[in-house]
Design an enzyme around this catalytic site. Structure first.
Site, PDB file in Angstrom:
ATOM      1  N   ASP A 338      79.085  66.074  42.416  1.00  0.00           N
ATOM      2  CA  ASP A 338      77.718  66.566  42.448  1.00  0.00           C
ATOM      3  C   ASP A 338      77.664  68.039  42.036  1.00  0.00           C
ATOM      4  O   ASP A 338      78.464  68.859  42.508  1.00  0.00           O
ATOM      5  CB  ASP A 338      77.173  66.388  43.863  1.00  0.00           C
ATOM      6  CG  ASP A 338      75.733  66.807  44.008  1.00  0.00           C
ATOM      7  OD1 ASP A 338      74.888  66.197  43.335  1.00  0.00           O
ATOM      8  OD2 ASP A 338      75.458  67.732  44.798  1.00  0.00           O
ATOM      9  N   GLU A 375      78.856  65.904  37.190  1.00  0.00           N
ATOM     10  CA  GLU A 375      77.442  66.217  36.949  1.00  0.00           C
ATOM     11  C   GLU A 375      77.450  67.672  36.479  1.00  0.00           C
ATOM     12  O   GLU A 375      77.528  68.593  37.290  1.00  0.00           O
ATOM     13  CB  GLU A 375      76.609  66.053  38.217  1.00  0.00           C
ATOM     14  CG  GLU A 375      75.132  66.288  37.969  1.00  0.00           C
ATOM     15  CD  GLU A 375      74.312  66.255  39.253  1.00  0.00           C
ATOM     16  OE1 GLU A 375      73.172  65.765  39.210  1.00  0.00           O
ATOM     17  OE2 GLU A 375      74.804  66.733  40.292  1.00  0.00           O
TER      18      GLU A 375
END
Length: 705
Positions: A338, A375
């Site tokens: 993330d 990401e």
């Protein structure tokens, strides 16, 4: 009779965290700036059951460099934590809280509790050391599914089966996922990517539902308390979370499905300085976080109040140790990171050219066979899609793919050339560094943003129920509501929405790269326009499984496209398309483009039509993909001739997203024959796919006698 204190000796500094052996437990904790450390222990059984003991560590015996350690002699189950003291006045970045009992960053278990019940974080020891239990992996080994064959399915453990329609034995749990394995196999996915499963406090949400006044919960879990311990609320029996998780992994592997975990190493659940101190802040704030040394304020590149100091050697080691744990002990197959652009930031937040953590994850020998997905952006504008790392081990969530595909199928201008780049594998992003199309994780939707149905049904987010007056969530959605905002809508609007969903699914699954579906999109789930459902632990955030029957035609279409991708390697290349040959031979290019007329692409900003012919000399079939991104006009395409090597073939229509089911997809043997040179009309927002099909030779006539 007075209960004796637990016997304690000096212990050893490594490995970090708790380590149980016969008759003792060794504790090891890093803290450079603490002046005193107290080990807090509560025994869960034995003669001292329930008694809390606070053992102040003697730095002459229990400290080696920056590591505090002790060996406690006991065979009993324990809960433990730490109190740390320091001189806050010495440095504005230090935030010791000796009144708090802190979580060990290396603890493998937290004291279990049911979903929605807050732990008294800081009031009592929460780290659990249970008696060792063996788990029968039944010979489980990593699947190592090739990237070219991978289809990822992103889901949240609780949201996946919590709805009353899920018909599973333990809704909202790891067991619920096991009960849906047959469904996952029938869909055709090869990997499940789980939203966070490490422990978080779902009661840390400070917002309230404006309609009911009820306190909202943190459903998604992007606020980790630890990077090792599972979230007990995702287990049918929280005290057995580890065995339930392992059973789920083993069962998925037995079905041929890999397990990828979404790991949050960019921030923690301690938020800003007004948040709850649960672990890192009270252990060594200026080591674990990016902090302004002058005023003690956090450098907040995550948008969540704090930013982990990822490239500090101690934090880097913690991250690598956590990843190794999940691979070695829990048998997971990969990770999605993330806001991974934060991995590129140094101690003062400046972007590093060759960030140590990024290189170390890629080069770690234990992680060598895992899938690692970045990401590649953060909350402060650092956007590294295509440039996160030149190491071919790193895959990236391709945000450009999402945006460019959305732009085309929202009817926005100047979107044809970028769509072509995404269809062909994004060589503009990954070609210059020597990587390939499989470094791109393609997606149109994810947990973060609109669902597929909402993408074609809403122009604007509708997040009022999140309790923030619709201020939260992404504003730039690149969506189009198909002519009416939300539901209910007229039948002609619904027909267009279903067409657009089929077109978007087709683009996703037939483009070069690794496709990722979001759970429920395959049967048109909606969040009623909410594009940030992190706090919707209700029917907004749960999958309504009745839609799998209501929208069974869409589900059938998705299955068809996945199988088509698996059957033909021209949709899953590991190398970019070679340039056309101009050597006087009759070699047909492996990819060629057109607009309405063969051989004549139109890359202008006004154009809304694109044709793509895929020719694979090693495959038995070629494919022609025709796209119409207009909101209002059908597109009359002239069908090109087949390559010279397909002289005995003709075109057959296998996909028409404008057609009413079941005519929207069919096998080449059943599809309508389309002759080269004819005009084929593709409807607004439509996708048509033609496949070359070998003509059956005409049987000879029997001779007359």
């Amino acid at each position: 009779m007075k209960k004796r204190a637990l016997p304690i000796t000096g212990g050893t500094p490594l490995p970090f965290g708790p380590r149980r052996a016969d008759g003792w437990v060794n504790f090891s904790l890093f803290s450079r700036h603490a002046t005193a450390v107290t080990l807090v222990i509560r025994e869960l059984d034995g003669p001292r059951r329930g008694k809390i003991q606070e053992i102040r560590l003697d730095p002459t015996l229990h400290r080696s460099g920056d590591i505090w350690h002790a060996r406690v002699h006991t065979d009993h189950r324990l809960c433990y934590g730490y109190r740390l003291e320091g001189s806050d006045q010495a440095n504005a970045a230090q935030t010791f809280s000796p009144g708090q009992i802190l979580i060990d960053p290396y603890c493998r278990h937290l004291a279990p509790r049911p979903w929605g019940h807050a732990s008294p974080v800081g009031a009592e020891p929460l780290c659990l050391i249970d008696t060792e239990s063996s788990f029968d992996w039944q010979g489980d080994r990593p699947l190592r599914t090739p990237l070219a064959d991978t289809v990822i399915y992103e889901l949240h453990v609780r949201g996946f089966t919590r709805h009353k329609t899920s018909q599973v034995s333990a809704p909202g749990t790891f067991q619920g996922v096991i009960d849906k394995i047959d469904y996952l196999c029938s869909l055709g996915v090869t990997a499940v990517e789980f939203l966070p499963v490490t422990a978080w406090d779902e009661t840390d949400n400070r917002f309230f539902d404006p309609d009911s006044g009820a306190r909202l919960l943190n459903l998604w879990g992007y606020n980790p308390l630890t990077f090792f311990a599972l979230h007990g609320g995702l287990a049918a029996k929280p005290q057995a979370a580890m065995d339930e998780f392992k059973t789920m992994v083993r069962s998925l592997h037995q079905a041929g499905i890999e397990v990828i975990l979404d790991m949050v190493f960019n921030h923690t659940g301690e938020s800003d300085l007004a948040g709850v101190t649960s672990s890192f802040r009270g252990i060594d704030n200026q080591v674990y976080y990016l902090v302004d040394p002058n005023n003690g304020e956090y450098l907040n590149f995550s948008g969540c109040g704090n930013t982990l100091n990822c490239n500090h050697p101690v934090v880097r080691r913690l991250i690598i140790d956590a990843l190794r744990y999940w691979v070695q002990e829990m048998h997971v197959d990969g990770f999605r990171f993330d806001l991974a652009a934060i991995f590129s930031r140094g101690r003062n937040g400046v972007v590093l050219t060759e960030a140590p953590l990024i290189e170390e994850i890629a080069e770690d020998p234990v992680l060598r066979d895992t899938k690692i997905i970045a990401e590649a952006w953060d909350a402060s504008g650092l956007y590294q899609v295509g440039s996160f790392s030149s190491d071919p081990r790193w895959l990236e969530w391709n945000g450009r793919f999402r945006d460019d595909v959305r732009r085309f199928f929202a009817g926005l201008p100047d979107s044809v050339s970028t769509l072509a780049s995404r269809l062909a594998g994004s060589s503009d992003l990954y070609g210059t560094s020597g990587r390939g199309p499989l470094n791109s994780i393609n997606f149109v939707t994810s947990h973060d943003g609109f669902t597929l149905y909402d993408l074609v049904s809403y122009d604007h987010k509708h997040n009022q129920r999140n309790g923030e007056q619709n201020r939260d969530g992404e504003v730039h959605n690149l969506s189009w509501n198909s002519g009416h905002e939300g539901d209910p809508a007229a039948e002609d609007i619904l027909v267009l929405r279903r067409r657009r969903m089929r077109s978007l699914i087709g683009v996703l699954l037939l483009s070069q790269g690794v496709p990722m579906l979001t759970a429920g999109d395959e049967f048109g789930r909606t969040q009623q326009g909410n594009n940030n459902s992190w706090c919707q632990d209700n029917e907004i955030g749960w999958l309504d499984w009745s839609l799998a029957e209501t929208n069974r035609d869409l589900l059938r279409f998705v299955r068809f496209c996945i199988q088509l991708r698996k059957n033909h390697r021209c949709f899953r290349r590991d190398l970019f398309f070679p340039p056309p040959q101009h050597d006087g031979t009759d070699h047909h290019p492996e990819i060629s483009w057109q607009s309405l007329h063969p051989g004549k692409p139109d890359w202008s900003a006004e154009c809304q039509t694109l044709g793509c012919l895929l020719h694979d000399p090693g495959d038995e079939a070629d494919f022609l993909l025709l796209f119409n991104g207009s909101r209002s006009h059908d597109a009359p395409f002239i069908i090109p001739a087949l390559p010279p090597s397909r002289t005995s073939c003709h075109w057959r229509m296998i996909i028409d997203s404008s057609a009413a089911p079941p005519a929207d997809c069919s096998s080449a043997t059943a599809g309508a024959k389309i002759d080269a040179g004819t005009e084929l009309v593709v409807g607004t927002m439509g996708l048509v796919v033609l496949q070359s099909h070998r003509s059956k030779p005409t049987p000879p006539r029997p001779r007359s006698r």
